[in-house]
Design a protein around this motif. Structure first.
Motif, PDB file in Angstrom:
ATOM      1  N   GLU A  38       1.090  61.944  72.006  1.00  0.00           N
ATOM      2  CA  GLU A  38       1.837  62.307  70.797  1.00  0.00           C
ATOM      3  C   GLU A  38       2.871  63.403  71.071  1.00  0.00           C
ATOM      4  OE1 GLU A  38       2.407  61.177  67.992  1.00  0.00           O
ATOM      5  OE2 GLU A  38       0.972  59.527  67.985  1.00  0.00           O
ATOM      6  N   HIS A  39       3.795  63.547  70.126  1.00  0.00           N
ATOM      7  CA  HIS A  39       4.892  64.509  70.281  1.00  0.00           C
ATOM      8  C   HIS A  39       4.866  65.558  69.179  1.00  0.00           C
ATOM      9  CE1 HIS A  39       6.422  60.880  72.450  1.00  0.00           C
ATOM     10  NE2 HIS A  39       6.574  61.834  73.353  1.00  0.00           N
ATOM     11  N   MET A  40       5.622  66.634  69.403  1.00  0.00           N
ATOM     12  CA  MET A  40       5.740  67.708  68.418  1.00  0.00           C
ATOM     13  C   MET A  40       6.232  67.120  67.097  1.00  0.00           C
ATOM     14  SD  MET A  40       4.665  70.529  69.645  1.00  0.00           S
ATOM     15  CE  MET A  40       5.354  71.769  68.535  1.00  0.00           C
ATOM     16  N   GLY A  41       5.653  67.576  66.011  1.00  0.00           N
ATOM     17  CA  GLY A  41       5.967  67.048  64.687  1.00  0.00           C
ATOM     18  C   GLY A  41       4.815  66.215  64.149  1.00  0.00           C
ATOM     19  N   ARG A  43       1.185  65.206  62.756  1.00  0.00           N
ATOM     20  CA  ARG A  43       0.196  65.860  61.907  1.00  0.00           C
ATOM     21  C   ARG A  43      -1.058  64.998  61.865  1.00  0.00           C
ATOM     22  NH1 ARG A  43       3.354  69.139  62.410  1.00  0.00           N
ATOM     23  NH2 ARG A  43       4.273  70.616  60.944  1.00  0.00           N
ATOM     24  N   ALA A  63      -5.586  69.326  72.792  1.00  0.00           N
ATOM     25  CA  ALA A  63      -4.323  68.631  73.025  1.00  0.00           C
ATOM     26  C   ALA A  63      -3.123  69.563  72.835  1.00  0.00           C
ATOM     27  CB  ALA A  63      -4.208  67.434  72.084  1.00  0.00           C
ATOM     28  N   GLY A  64      -3.382  70.824  72.473  1.00  0.00           N
ATOM     29  CA  GLY A  64      -2.290  71.783  72.330  1.00  0.00           C
ATOM     30  C   GLY A  64      -1.845  71.996  70.891  1.00  0.00           C
ATOM     31  N   MET A  65      -2.508  71.341  69.949  1.00  0.00           N
ATOM     32  CA  MET A  65      -2.111  71.520  68.545  1.00  0.00           C
ATOM     33  C   MET A  65      -2.640  72.843  68.010  1.00  0.00           C
ATOM     34  SD  MET A  65      -2.939  67.646  67.222  1.00  0.00           S
ATOM     35  CE  MET A  65      -2.272  67.825  65.553  1.00  0.00           C
ATOM     36  N   ALA A  68      -1.790  74.830  62.130  1.00  0.00           N
ATOM     37  CA  ALA A  68      -0.810  74.342  61.158  1.00  0.00           C
ATOM     38  C   ALA A  68      -0.583  72.848  61.312  1.00  0.00           C
ATOM     39  CB  ALA A  68       0.511  75.083  61.326  1.00  0.00           C
ATOM     40  N   GLU A  69      -1.128  72.251  62.386  1.00  0.00           N
ATOM     41  CA  GLU A  69      -0.802  70.853  62.671  1.00  0.00           C
ATOM     42  C   GLU A  69      -1.928  69.877  62.355  1.00  0.00           C
ATOM     43  OE1 GLU A  69       0.595  72.468  66.533  1.00  0.00           O
ATOM     44  OE2 GLU A  69       2.004  70.815  66.430  1.00  0.00           O
TER      45      GLU A  69
ATOM     46  N   GLN B 184       9.068  66.039  72.821  1.00  0.00           N
ATOM     47  CA  GLN B 184       8.241  67.081  73.433  1.00  0.00           C
ATOM     48  C   GLN B 184       6.769  66.872  73.126  1.00  0.00           C
ATOM     49  OE1 GLN B 184       9.561  69.061  75.640  1.00  0.00           O
ATOM     50  NE2 GLN B 184      11.476  67.986  75.172  1.00  0.00           N
ATOM     51  N   PRO B 185       5.911  67.037  74.122  1.00  0.00           N
ATOM     52  CA  PRO B 185       4.478  66.813  73.914  1.00  0.00           C
ATOM     53  C   PRO B 185       3.883  67.873  72.988  1.00  0.00           C
ATOM     54  CG  PRO B 185       4.872  67.738  76.094  1.00  0.00           C
ATOM     55  CD  PRO B 185       6.222  67.426  75.511  1.00  0.00           C
ATOM     56  N   LEU B 186       2.727  67.566  72.418  1.00  0.00           N
ATOM     57  CA  LEU B 186       2.006  68.527  71.585  1.00  0.00           C
ATOM     58  C   LEU B 186       1.782  69.803  72.386  1.00  0.00           C
ATOM     59  CD1 LEU B 186      -0.719  66.240  69.960  1.00  0.00           C
ATOM     60  CD2 LEU B 186       1.417  67.061  68.936  1.00  0.00           C
ATOM     61  N   GLY B 187       1.868  70.949  71.710  1.00  0.00           N
ATOM     62  CA  GLY B 187       1.620  72.214  72.404  1.00  0.00           C
ATOM     63  C   GLY B 187       2.858  72.810  73.040  1.00  0.00           C
ATOM     64  N   THR B 188       4.050  72.223  72.759  1.00  0.00           N
ATOM     65  CA  THR B 188       5.288  72.770  73.326  1.00  0.00           C
ATOM     66  C   THR B 188       5.775  73.956  72.490  1.00  0.00           C
ATOM     67  OG1 THR B 188       5.927  70.567  74.075  1.00  0.00           O
ATOM     68  CG2 THR B 188       7.659  72.227  74.013  1.00  0.00           C
ATOM     69  N   LEU B 209      11.939  68.312  62.168  1.00  0.00           N
ATOM     70  CA  LEU B 209      11.111  67.343  62.899  1.00  0.00           C
ATOM     71  C   LEU B 209       9.623  67.662  62.783  1.00  0.00           C
ATOM     72  CD1 LEU B 209      13.267  66.934  66.130  1.00  0.00           C
ATOM     73  CD2 LEU B 209      12.815  65.173  64.417  1.00  0.00           C
ATOM     74  N   GLY B 210       9.299  68.772  62.101  1.00  0.00           N
ATOM     75  CA  GLY B 210       7.895  69.081  61.861  1.00  0.00           C
ATOM     76  C   GLY B 210       7.275  70.065  62.835  1.00  0.00           C
ATOM     77  N   TRP B 211       8.114  70.753  63.622  1.00  0.00           N
ATOM     78  CA  TRP B 211       7.552  71.792  64.502  1.00  0.00           C
ATOM     79  C   TRP B 211       7.030  72.924  63.622  1.00  0.00           C
ATOM     80  CZ3 TRP B 211       8.936  72.838  70.062  1.00  0.00           C
ATOM     81  CH2 TRP B 211       9.400  71.688  70.707  1.00  0.00           C
ATOM     82  N   PRO B 212       5.810  73.404  63.875  1.00  0.00           N
ATOM     83  CA  PRO B 212       5.305  74.521  63.072  1.00  0.00           C
ATOM     84  C   PRO B 212       6.005  75.837  63.441  1.00  0.00           C
ATOM     85  CG  PRO B 212       3.608  73.701  64.567  1.00  0.00           C
ATOM     86  CD  PRO B 212       4.844  72.917  64.842  1.00  0.00           C
ATOM     87  N   ARG B 215       6.022  78.041  66.875  1.00  0.00           N
ATOM     88  CA  ARG B 215       6.404  77.381  68.132  1.00  0.00           C
ATOM     89  C   ARG B 215       7.897  77.498  68.420  1.00  0.00           C
ATOM     90  NH1 ARG B 215       2.306  73.942  69.489  1.00  0.00           N
ATOM     91  NH2 ARG B 215       0.402  74.768  68.609  1.00  0.00           N
TER      92      ARG B 215
END
Lengths: 142, 314
Positions: A38-41, A43, A63-65, A68-69, B184-188, B209-212, B215
Motif C-alpha cells: 500500500e501507499h501513503m494516503g 486508510r 507496516a509503518g502506519m 492517524a491512519e 510512496q510506501p506506508l511509513g514515508t 492525497l491523504g498524508w497525515p 509526515r
C-alpha cells in the motif's frame, strides 16, 4: 471479513472488494501482505473484538502506519485475553474476574491494565501475597 | 547554562556559481564547535553598512566532530543585504558572531522511508540529511528542482550520492509531484525545503492525497517582505515603522527593542508576542489555526499586519 471454517475457500462473497477468511489469523496474514504493497494516503478501518482490533493495529504499526491512519471500533464480546505475569502464557476468551492460567495453572486476577504491545490484559496470582486469600468469581467481561 | 553565542571564523569561501558560494566556518576561539545534526541551522549576525542583520543558514553537512560548519549562500536580488554582504564583502579569516546550531527540521528515525524534495538553494539542509541517512543505511529518495541552467551544478553537488533515487529536475514542470507522492510506501516522511510556493504545493498535494499531518516537514526560512505598517509598543511606548523589505522583528531590533527570537523562521515559538490591537497577517508555522484566527498573538520574525497599525504588548 472472517467467515469461519471452509466456507471462505473459495470466497463465498460475490464482490471482489469483499474477501472472506477462515479465521482472524488467516485475515491477518493477508492483511500484512497487502499493507506492504500500500501507499501513503491509505486508510484502514477495523471492527471486531478487542484482541482482533489490536492485532490489526499491530499489523498497521508494523507496516509503518501511524494512529492517524487507522481507526478501530469495538464490537461483539468484551472477553479478554490474559497475559500471565508469572509464566507469560496467554489465556484467551476470559469473561470472569478470576481465571486459571492455561500455562501454570495459577488462579489469576484479571486486571484492567492492558498492554498494546502484548495485546493482552495483565493477570497475576490472586493469593500471591497471602496464600489461600481470594475473592468470589464473577462474570464481568461478556 | 548552555552557551548560545559563538564567534565563527571564515575558514574558506568557494564560489560554486555566479550566485552561490560555499562558506566553511570554524570556531574563532579554538573551542570545539557543538554538533550540528542534519537539518540544523545557525544564525549569523551580519553587519551590512549601518544595518545589522541576523540571517539563518542551514548546515549542508552533519558536523559531528569535524569542527566545521559548511553553508551555501545564494546571492539574491533584491536582497535584504545579507547575501550581498556574504558574496561581496566577506573574506577568509573574517570573524562573525552567531548562535549555536538549532534544529527545527530534523529527520524522524522511525520513518520507513525519507522523501527529500528541494527547490533551488533549498537543497542545503537536504544535503546534510542525505549524507546522514545514507550513512545510517536508511531508505531515502531525493528530488531536486532547479532552474535549467543550474541542473549541472546541483547534479555535481549531489554526485557523492548519485543513483536512481537521487534526481535533479530542470524547471518547475520537471517533476510530477502528484505521481511521486502517490507512489510512496506506508511509513514515508516527506521533507521539503525551497521557495514557499514549492513547499505549499508539496504540503497541499500531500494533504490532498491523504498524508497525515506528522509526515510532512518543511523548512521555514520565509521571505519577510510585504506592505509597510507601523507597530505601537504598548508597554515601552513609541512606534516602529516596518518597511516593505524588512521583517517586524528586524525593525524592532533596529529600533533597539529587546525582542526575543531564535529560529527567525516562524517555527520555534520563541518570539511569540501578544497583540492588543490591529489585525496580524500570520505567516508562521507555530500558532494553531485557532490561535491565528483569534488575532491575539503574532510571531514578529515572519508575520506582518493586514492593518496599518499593530499594537503589541512589548
Amino acid at each position: 471479513m472472517i467467515e469461519g471454517h471452509s466456507r471462505a475457500i473459495p470466497s463465498p462473497l460475490p464482490e471482489e472488494t469483499v474477501h472472506g477468511f477462515r479465521s482472524a489469523s488467516h485475515l491477518l496474514i493477508a492483511l500484512r501482505r497487502r499493507l506492504a504493497q500500500e501507499h501513503m494516503g491509505f486508510r484502514l478501518y477495523a471492527a471486531g473484538t478487542e484482541g482482533f482490533l489490536w492485532d490489526v493495529a499491530g499489523a498497521c504499526e508494523a507496516a509503518g502506519m501511524g494512529k492517524a491512519e487507522y481507526r478501530l471500533c469495538h464490537s461483539g464480546s468484551a472477553q479478554r485475553r490474559i497475559f500471565c505475569v508469572h509464566c507469560r502464557t496467554m489465556t484467551d476468551g476470559v469473561t470472569t474476574n478470576l481465571v486459571t492460567c492455561s500455562g501454570c495453572g495459577a488462579q489469576l486476577f484479571v486486571r484492567d491494565h492492558f498492554s498494546r504491545r502484548l495485546n493482552a490484559f495483565m493477570g497475576f496470582q490472586i493469593d500471591a501475597e497471602v496464600p489461600g486469600e481470594t475473592i468470589p468469581v464473577e462474570e464481568l467481561y461478556r | 547554562m548552555i552557551q548560545r553565542d559563538i564567534a565563527y571564523r571564515v575558514r574558506a569561501i568557494e564560489s560554486l556559481s555566479p550566485t552561490l558560494k560555499r562558506i566553511v566556518l570554524e570556531s574563532a576561539t579554538g573551542d570545539p564547535l557543538p554538533v550540528g545534526a542534519a537539518g540544523a541551522h545557525i544564525a549569523l549576525t551580519l553587519k551590512c553598512g549601518d544595518r545589522i542583520l541576523r540571517n539563518s543558514y542551514s548546515l549542508i553537512a552533519p558536523s559531528d566532530g569535524t569542527g566545521r560548519y559548511e553553508l551555501i549562500v545564494r546571492r539574491t536580488d533584491p536582497s535584504r543585504g545579507g547575501s550581498h554582504f556574504v558574496h561581496d564583502e566577506l573574506t577568509v579569516g573574517a570573524v562573525l558572531a552567531g548562535y549555536v546550531p538549532h534544529n527545527l527540521f530534523p529527520s524522524f528515525s522511525h520513518a520507513r522511508k525519507h522523501l527529500l524534495i528541494g527547490g533551488g538553494v533549498g537543497i542545503t539542509p537536504l544535503l546534510a540529511h542525505l549524507a546522514a541517512l545514507r550513512r545510517e543505511g536508511a531508505r531515502v529518495e531525493l528530488h531536486q528542482l532547479a532552474a535549467a541552467e543550474e541542473v549541472a551544478l546541483f547534479t555535481q553537488l549531489l554526485a557523492p550520492w548519485a543513483g536512481d533515487d537521487v534526481q535533479v529536475h530542470g524547471g518547475r514542470e520537471g517533476l510530477d509531484l502528484e505521481a511521486l507522492l502517490s507512489r510512496q510506501p506506508l511509513g514515508t516522511h516527506v521533507y521539503v525545503c525551497g521557495p514557499a510556493a514549492l513547499m505549499d504545493r508539496v504540503e497541499g498535494m500531500a494533504v490532498a492525497l491523504g498524508w497525515p499531518d506528522g509526515r510532512i516537514h518543511r523548512e521555514s526560512f520565509g521571505a519577510s517582505g510585504g506592505e509597510p505598517f507601523t507597530v505601537r509598543l504598548a508597554r515601552s511606548g513609541g512606534e516602529v515603522r516596518v518597511g516593505p523589505d524588512e521583517s517586524m522583528l528586524q525593525a524592532l531590533e533596529n529600533a533597539g527593542v529587546a525582542a526575543p527570537s531564535l529560529c527567525r523562521g516562524g517555527a520555534c515559538g520563541e518570539c511569540l508576542t501578544r497583540v492588543l490591537e490591529g489585525e496580524p497577517e500570520h505567516r508562521d508555522h507555530y500558532l494553531t489555526a485557532e490561535e491565528k484566527a483569534s488575532g491575539q498573538f503574532v510571531m514578529p520574525c515572519v508575520s506582518r499586519a493586514h492593518s496599518d497599525m499593530l499594537v503589541l504588548d512589548l
